[in-house]
Scaffold this active site. Structure first.
Site, short mmCIF file in Angstrom:
data_model
loop_
_atom_site.label_atom_id
_atom_site.label_comp_id
_atom_site.label_asym_id
_atom_site.label_seq_id
_atom_site.Cartn_x
_atom_site.Cartn_y
_atom_site.Cartn_z
N GLU A 158 53.66 8.65 32.01
CA GLU A 158 54.22 8.30 33.17
C GLU A 158 54.34 7.45 33.52
O GLU A 158 53.82 6.82 34.23
CB GLU A 158 53.17 8.67 34.19
CG GLU A 158 52.97 10.60 33.96
CD GLU A 158 52.14 10.88 35.66
OE1 GLU A 158 51.68 10.35 35.96
OE2 GLU A 158 52.26 11.80 35.96
N GLU A 191 50.27 17.75 31.78
CA GLU A 191 49.15 18.07 32.51
C GLU A 191 49.41 19.02 34.05
O GLU A 191 50.43 18.47 34.42
CB GLU A 191 49.53 16.22 33.28
CG GLU A 191 48.03 15.51 32.82
CD GLU A 191 48.23 13.92 33.47
OE1 GLU A 191 48.31 13.53 34.51
OE2 GLU A 191 47.89 13.34 32.64
C1 FCB Z 1 48.57 12.07 37.01
C2 FCB Z 1 47.85 11.61 35.83
C3 FCB Z 1 46.58 11.64 35.45
C4 FCB Z 1 45.55 12.29 36.21
C5 FCB Z 1 46.52 12.80 37.74
C6 FCB Z 1 45.41 13.62 38.64
O1 FCB Z 1 49.47 11.52 37.39
O2 FCB Z 1 49.11 10.80 34.86
O3 FCB Z 1 45.75 10.03 34.75
O4 FCB Z 1 45.23 10.69 37.54
O5 FCB Z 1 47.63 12.59 38.09
#
Ligand code: FCB
Length: 463
Positions: free
Chosen positions: A185, A375
């Site tokens: 990210e 994610e």
């Molecule tokens: C994302 C991050 C990860 C975690 C999630 C909830 O943005 O990459 O590390 O904190 O959010």
């Protein structure tokens, strides 16, 4: 269930109930969990590890909720075997974790710390022995503090520092690791770390943000090239925080505001890798302001042919035009203002349609070869009752998001995997330990792990 009957967990009708199974995603689909070194490992100064920006930041006063820190976190450093076995027991086949730069090069550059390499050899071996494919993220936000002291991501020298680190790691693990992710990210850590100061290293303003953006984008591509050179069979990706952006009204001003936010959050780091440059059409201020940091030949170097793109999505955003906001002239309209109460513990709107829409949006880029959802997950208040956590909200969250992912896939978006965030409850950056994202509960006093019902749901679903 009857033909044509739909599961109605989500606001919009999605896939047919009788197709919602693991099999519907295809037999080569990767199913895994994702986690990050700083959020899980603990052992912050053990066996030669150097200090990272997150160590320093979280040890300062008033940066983290309730003054918490990640000195111990989930103690993954000592308990990785237990956690890998847990992931296996829930029937996952993929295990994404990140490498702490400061374990490998405690000062960011220079002497390699053998104990750090040894730790990750053990983690990787343990994954492989248990039938879990390791996915290694090279950078999940924990920059060596020593490099931050020299300017961190705002210093162009970071292209060399990061390259050296990538060389060491990729050569070391080339024989064992096939799947690599360069960054986690970039919009997240440059925006929060160098623009708003809310995250480590806590720097503010355009004069920090813009050089950081350009150097991060350069490193993103350079990291890809280094992996390609050192790991002949590598499958290379990088991840983006993505949120589908909706205009608050149909008004043209709101629509244009939505486009600007979309360019900033979803396109800023993706499009340079695709050879499209920065999205300056929607963000004209960028054109002049970033120029200063762009050297001759850089625009070509920003491109890299990634094998897959990691989409990380939690919520959608609704925005409206706001002329008084500098540069962006846009503002988020929060769920509460819109009278939406289907939100997680962090106030993030549960919006599976947003996942579907962002996947479709990314699916439109002809040069994205494959997409993996690297994610996705939710924090809810968990209650431990008689040794059990019946987290039905989290189960509903996962089911509805997965259905919308399947719908996008069935409509032709080339999605090849899904990683849940996350295996165990962990340290949620400035929010500390309160938001619980895990499929497995941790009692942070005893480090005892208890599989939540959502974990059991995955175990069944993936059986
Ligand atoms: C994302 C991050 C990860 C975690 C999630 C909830 O943005 O990459 O590390 O904190 O959010």
């Amino acid at each position: 269930m009857q033909e044509n009957q739909y599961i109605s967990l989500s606001p919009t009708t999605v896939v047919q109930a009788n197709t919602f199974s693991k099999e519907a995603f295809g037999k080569d689909f990767a199913w895994g969990i994702a986690m990050a070194a700083f959020q899980n490992e603990g052992a912050w100064d053990k066996d030669g590890k150097g200090e990272s920006i997150w160590d320093k930041f979280s040890h300062k006063k008033n940066k983290i909720k309730d003054q918490q820190n990640a000195k111990i976190a989930c103690d993954f450093y000592h308990r990785f075997e237990e956690d890998i076995l847990l992931a296996k027991s829930l029937n996952f086949n993929t295990f994404r974790f990140s490498i702490a730069w400061t374990r490998i090069l405690p000062h960011g550059t220079g002497k390699v710390n053998q104990a750090g390499l040894e730790f990750y050899h053990q983690v990787i071996d343990c994954c492989l022995e248990n039938g879990l494919e390791p996915y290694v993220t090279l950078y999940h936000w924990d920059l060596p503090q020593n490099l931050e002291d020299k300017g961190g991501w705002t210093n162009r020298d970071i292209i060399d520092w990061f390259s050296d680190y990538c060389e060491v790691v990729t050569r070391e693990f080339a024989a064992k690791v096939k799947y690599w992710l360069v960054l986690n990210e970039p919009a997240g850590f440059t925006g929060l770390g160098y623009m708003t100061g809310y995250h480590a290293p806590g720097r503010l303003g355009m004069r920090n943000f813009l050089p950081a953006v350009h150097h991060v984008a350069m490193c993103q591509a350079e990291g890809g090239r280094i992996i390609r050179r050192n790991v002949p069979e590598a499958v290379i990706g990088t991840t983006f925080s993505c949120s589908f952006i909706e205009p608050f009204t149909d008004n043209e001003n709101d629509k244009r505001a939505a486009k600007r936010i979309d360019a900033l959050l979803n396109r800023l780091f993706l499009e340079p890798t695709l050879g499209l440059g920065y999205p300056v059409h929607e963000l004209p201020f960028l054109q002049n302001m970033i120029k200063k940091y762009v050297h001759a030949g850089d625009m070509e170097k920003l491109a890299f042919d990634f094998d897959f793109i990691g989409v990380q999505n939690y919520f959608k955003l609704v925005v409206k035009s706001a002329f008084w906001i500098p540069y962006l002239k846009a503002l988020e309209v929060k769920p509460k203002t819109r009278k939406i109460d289907n939100v997680t513990d962090l106030g993030w709107e549960v919006s599976p349609d947003g996942m579907y829409n962002i996947l479709k949006q990314f699916g439109e880029y002809k040069d994205i070869k494959q997409i993996m959802v690297t994610e996705n997950g939710a924090a809810f208040k968990d209650e431990l009752i008689e040794g059990k956590i019946n987290d039905s909200e989290r189960i509903a969250f996962y089911q509805s998001y997965l259905q919308h992912i399947l719908k996008a896939k069935q409509e032709g978006v080339n999605i090849n995997g899904y990683l849940a965030w996350t295996l165990t409850d962990n340290f949620e950056w400035t929010e500390g330990y309160k938001p619980r994202f895990g499929l497995v509960h941790i009692d942070f006093k005893t480090q005892q792990r208890i599989v939540k019902e959502s974990g059991r749901w995955f175990e069944e679903f993936l059986r």
